[in-house]
Design an enzyme around this catalytic site. Sequence first.
Site, PDB file in Angstrom:
ATOM      1  CE  LYS A  58      -2.168  -0.934   3.907  1.00 40.04           C
ATOM      2  NZ  LYS A  58      -1.301  -2.497   4.070  1.00 40.04           N
TER       3      LYS A  58
ATOM      4  CG  HIS B 276       3.728 -35.854  14.275  1.00 40.72           C
ATOM      5  ND1 HIS B 276       3.088 -35.395  15.850  1.00 40.72           N
ATOM      6  CD2 HIS B 276       3.274 -34.352  13.687  1.00 40.72           C
ATOM      7  CE1 HIS B 276       2.334 -34.615  15.623  1.00 40.72           C
ATOM      8  NE2 HIS B 276       2.557 -33.658  14.441  1.00 40.72           N
ATOM      9  CD  GLU B 277       6.797 -33.081  10.789  1.00 44.92           C
ATOM     10  OE1 GLU B 277       5.570 -33.173   9.728  1.00 44.92           O
ATOM     11  OE2 GLU B 277       6.047 -32.742  11.682  1.00 44.92           O
TER      12      GLU B 277
END
Length: 621
Positions: A216, A434-435
């Site tokens: 912006k 887990h991954e």
Amino acid sequence: MQQTKGPQKPLVIFFALGLFLVVMLNALLPSLSRTQQVPYSQFLQMLEQGQIVEVQQNATGDEIAFLAKEADGKTRYYTAGVLTETDLSSILTQYTGADGKPIVFGREMPPKNSSLLSFVFSWLIPTALLFGSGFLLMRMMQKKMGGNAMSFGKSTAKVYVQAQTGKTFADVAGQDEAKEALAEIVDFLHSPDKYRSVGAVMPKGALLVGPPGTGKTLLAKAVAGEAGVPFFSIAGSEFVEMFVGMGAARVRDLFKQASQKAPCIVFIDEIDTIGKSRDGAGGIGGGNDEREQTLNQLLTEMDGFDGSKGVIILAATNRPDSLDKALLRPGRFDRRIPVELPDLAGREAILKVHCKKIMLEENVNLTAIARATSGTSGAELANIVNEAALRAVKCNRRIVNQSDLEEAVEVVVAGYQRKGKVISPKEKRIVAYHEIGHALVAAKQTNSAPVTKITIIPRTSGALGYTMQVPEEDTNLLSKEEAFNKIATYTGGRAAEELIFGTFTSGASNDIEQATRLARSMVTRLGMSSEFDMMALETVSNQYLGGDASLSCSADTAARIDAEVLSIIKSAHQKATQILTENQDALHRLAAFLLERETITGQEFMELLEQPQLPVAETAE
Ligand code: ADP
Ligand code: MG
Ligand code: ZN
């Protein structure tokens, strides 16, 4: 009372030193001036040598001035003190003067120096010089404190001219809609007659709204660069001053200057700091008086402006919903220009713009980087390019390659690698399962995006490992199934831990947070639950700054919402567990591979997943 006097102290010293110099100069001056003071004895000596031409004694008789012709043939003025009792006239008659003439004697002392002249030279000029240089010094110090732009009187608005912002629309990538809207304003400033002849009036103000870092401020500067008109820029917070009334005074001042410089652009950055809605601004006492005054002044000034003159007011904010409605009505900031997070093409364009500043290897694939960075802002992309360049330097290379950029993405998304962090083999195993759990659940759900990267290298953000999912293309709509599948993927990590180790760790805390947030918005905002149909139960404010949701329903309904959210998460968790149970062999195989490699790509993952059943390398204890 002595604080805040910082910059004055050197000035005081400066003036004191200067005055001292002037005094010293005056003490030395008589010896430098043409009439030289000599002792009486020297006068007598000169008298005997017959050098005196003329002697004048003053009225009180204690001083004489005499003209003497010296050996070199020049005549000079001297003064000397005498005893008042001395009868000069009789002494002088005993001697002959220079060139054998009698000595002229009188009682009219010549003026020492012209007293006015000496006053001018010894006091007035040095003092004037002193104050002049002091003033210059002060100006210089003010300039240093006020930044490099010209500052005008009370207002700290800075005037930028074309060359100084140095930005053009070419510097802003993507954001084509915003650029188009602003280009019209630029065109109006260039040729106002074109619009006037049709009877069209330019909007007085345009408001740039969007999340932080989307460009912006950059766009506003580019407008100034393109328009080639004076550009007044001020941040909203600069209006909010310590002293009551100062903010309003600043606004008045700013607009006064702007109307003198028309056509020009006034840019108010972060306008929400003054433009906050006036009602409900703070309980008893009615909120912030000072800010309200400033806002009122701004509203008044904007009304008083004749739009055809060519003063255009741009403002930027990332909290448009908090702005006072009065600011947004037609005739003020009636034009609203959204500056959204960039899409895939936009991200690639932004990367390209920033990559121009660095040396890039030829075969670098920016599209892949853009794809891996969905949801990032222009500022973050700029940061990624810079990180990549830094990494290249670290590796003693001058040219940035693909792996630099890929690593930079991870740095910006997940923090730096923590190579030194020691993780026990047991913990590493848990993280790997887990991954892979996340990745496997994601891959097995047809609607979920495939994974691109799985890693168990810890990061400074605290993550011990993560799975990067990258959508093939930007999607704008989220179907109910996709939302549900996402939740299942979030629960996949925990599900794998439970399945393999029979227990679980705290490693899923972030997953839990995200799964809950998504499930909640499914129920309260997206109308994706059968129980509440299309009922809005939450309102979101601050959509550009993360979005604060606030419940708007009865306590009874709130309890039912919680139950509904829980049931969604539960069934997603069940689905994940089921997927992993069905693919337990693949889970073991992939986890072992990840443990060995620490980082694997999406392609490697998919190849290994699709392989016919190989003997399982390893099983959990
Ligand atoms: P904000 O929207 O918060 O005012 P800025 O305009 O200050 O964001 O953008 C910060 C930086 O991010 C810019 O200086 C620029 O380097 C980069 N940037 C953001 N958006 C873009 C874009 N569309 N094109 C190129 N660079 C961008
Ligand atoms: Mg900004
Ligand atoms: Zn996880």
